[in-house]
Write an enzyme that holds these catalytic residues in place. Sequence first.
Site, PDB file in Angstrom:
ATOM      1  N   GLY A  54       4.548   2.243   1.287  1.00  0.00           N
ATOM      2  CA  GLY A  54       5.389   2.639   0.160  1.00  0.00           C
ATOM      3  C   GLY A  54       6.194   3.893   0.462  1.00  0.00           C
ATOM      4  O   GLY A  54       7.372   4.007   0.085  1.00  0.00           O
ATOM      5  N   GLU A 113       4.963  -0.941  -6.254  1.00  0.00           N
ATOM      6  CA  GLU A 113       3.712  -1.437  -6.841  1.00  0.00           C
ATOM      7  C   GLU A 113       2.642  -1.276  -5.772  1.00  0.00           C
ATOM      8  O   GLU A 113       2.606  -2.042  -4.804  1.00  0.00           O
ATOM      9  CB  GLU A 113       3.879  -2.904  -7.242  1.00  0.00           C
ATOM     10  N   ASN A 129       0.824  -1.208   0.000  1.00  0.00           N
ATOM     11  CA  ASN A 129       0.000   0.000   0.000  1.00  0.00           C
ATOM     12  C   ASN A 129       0.860   1.261   0.000  1.00  0.00           C
ATOM     13  O   ASN A 129       2.067   1.219   0.263  1.00  0.00           O
ATOM     14  CB  ASN A 129      -0.955  -0.005   1.206  1.00  0.00           C
ATOM     15  N   CYS A 180      -4.692  -5.851  -5.971  1.00  0.00           N
ATOM     16  CA  CYS A 180      -4.376  -4.451  -6.272  1.00  0.00           C
ATOM     17  C   CYS A 180      -4.982  -3.980  -7.586  1.00  0.00           C
ATOM     18  O   CYS A 180      -5.172  -2.777  -7.777  1.00  0.00           O
ATOM     19  CB  CYS A 180      -2.867  -4.240  -6.271  1.00  0.00           C
TER      20      CYS A 180
END
Length: 483
Positions: free
Chosen positions: A207, A224, A203, A258
């Site tokens: 990140g 990502e 998330n 995701c």
Amino acid sequence: MSLDSESTLVFHTMEEIDQTYARLTKTFQSGATRPLEYRRRQLLQLARMIQDNHTAFEDALIADLNKPRVETTVSEVSHLVTAVLYAVANFEEWALPQPCETKEAWRSSWGATLYKEPKGVVLIISPWNYPLVLTINPLIGAIAAGCPAVLKPSELVPTFTQLLADLFPRYLDPDAYAVVKGGVPETTHALDLRWDHIFYTGNSRVGRIVATAAGKHLTPVTLELGGKSPAVIADDCDFDIAARRVLYGKIQNAGQLCVAPDYALVLRDKVDAFVESLRKAHDEFWPEGDHPLTGSVPISNIVNPRHHARLVDLLNRTKGKVVLGGEIHKDKSISPTILTGVPEDDVLMDEENFAPFLPIVAVDDMDHAMRIVNSKHIPLVIYLFTNQEELKDKFLERTRSGQLVLNDTIMQLVVHEMPFGGQGESGYGMWFGKTTFDVFTHFRGVINVPTAHEPFFQSRYRPYTQDKYEWACGPSRAKIPEA
């Protein structure tokens, strides 16, 4: 090692993490991972590990997530074997030196070339939702590029993490590839080390932590991160097919994906028709007598009670109306839930839901839909259902996303040849196939300037004269074409 009380997974100590880092660094500095034959052997062993333990991986994800065997096979195991073999077939070509296009004057004699060199020891931090594919896919690129790698899977899937830790030394070189087991403190400690690349999937909150830690050492990072990926339903598409494909993407791993469609944008006068198509698709997936929560193949669990409570809270606070599903099973699972009458500023439209919820937001037209998409952070993907070429072009030109997928959901994940990645809040850096090899590769430029060219360089040397100045100004006086 220490025992984590929640997951019962035995964590590595900080000292063991340091020892692993030192061991892999020594291996890289020895040059052991550079030969192409070594990389090929490790890739083939990785493919054997996945293939030999197909059922064991299914069992692990049933234990951790109650993920159906078919979903694990389709989304995690089978495509990984294909991805490894694709790399085996192509990585030697990817690794070839690449001549550079240069000016004719020195093209043949200077030999400007990009050499593909491994960056070094890399850290791959993967999430719990698709732990096998999101751990191994980056590793494929790291091995192909000649990089040793430390893998840090999520502590929220303890059975899987322990299985991976047990299998790695049986199949791969333990001096080059290792699994670290740990939670937040162990991951934080690992991030303090000087890596040559960090690859993080998860998330945006974490990140930012990863990017900040990497910044201390100027370490390159691939993030990502996901985000709110919309499904936009134009009135010209086949509603039954669109609904089946949207619901399919939504229920994979109970929406904990995701690239799952996070919400749907549907023309106001078509909402009822689309809901009816979703009902029809739901009844196809779970025929009469079957049920998403208690049937023969129930939907995956929500990963833990904390996340389950968060989703129940969202359902309690939304202004939308539940028109399908909404059943809650203890603290484990929630049935696929369709909601209508969801306002643009609803709680379900704030952050990524990561849930089996599909909020439907009514729009006046496709321009309205684009304004909603553009009002939010850049999504990882936009799913547009239409056959109108003009509308496809509009979305290409007037919206931003990591990918634009037309008339289906999540199928971009099987196209290993196409780079994949987000923008902004949905991440940065591209990967998949050759691009993952490139992620872990330093493109080292090399030229060889012959001594025979020394007469040509006289104008660059002191003493500077007006003639030398006029010579230096030549390129800046090139004729510029008319607009």
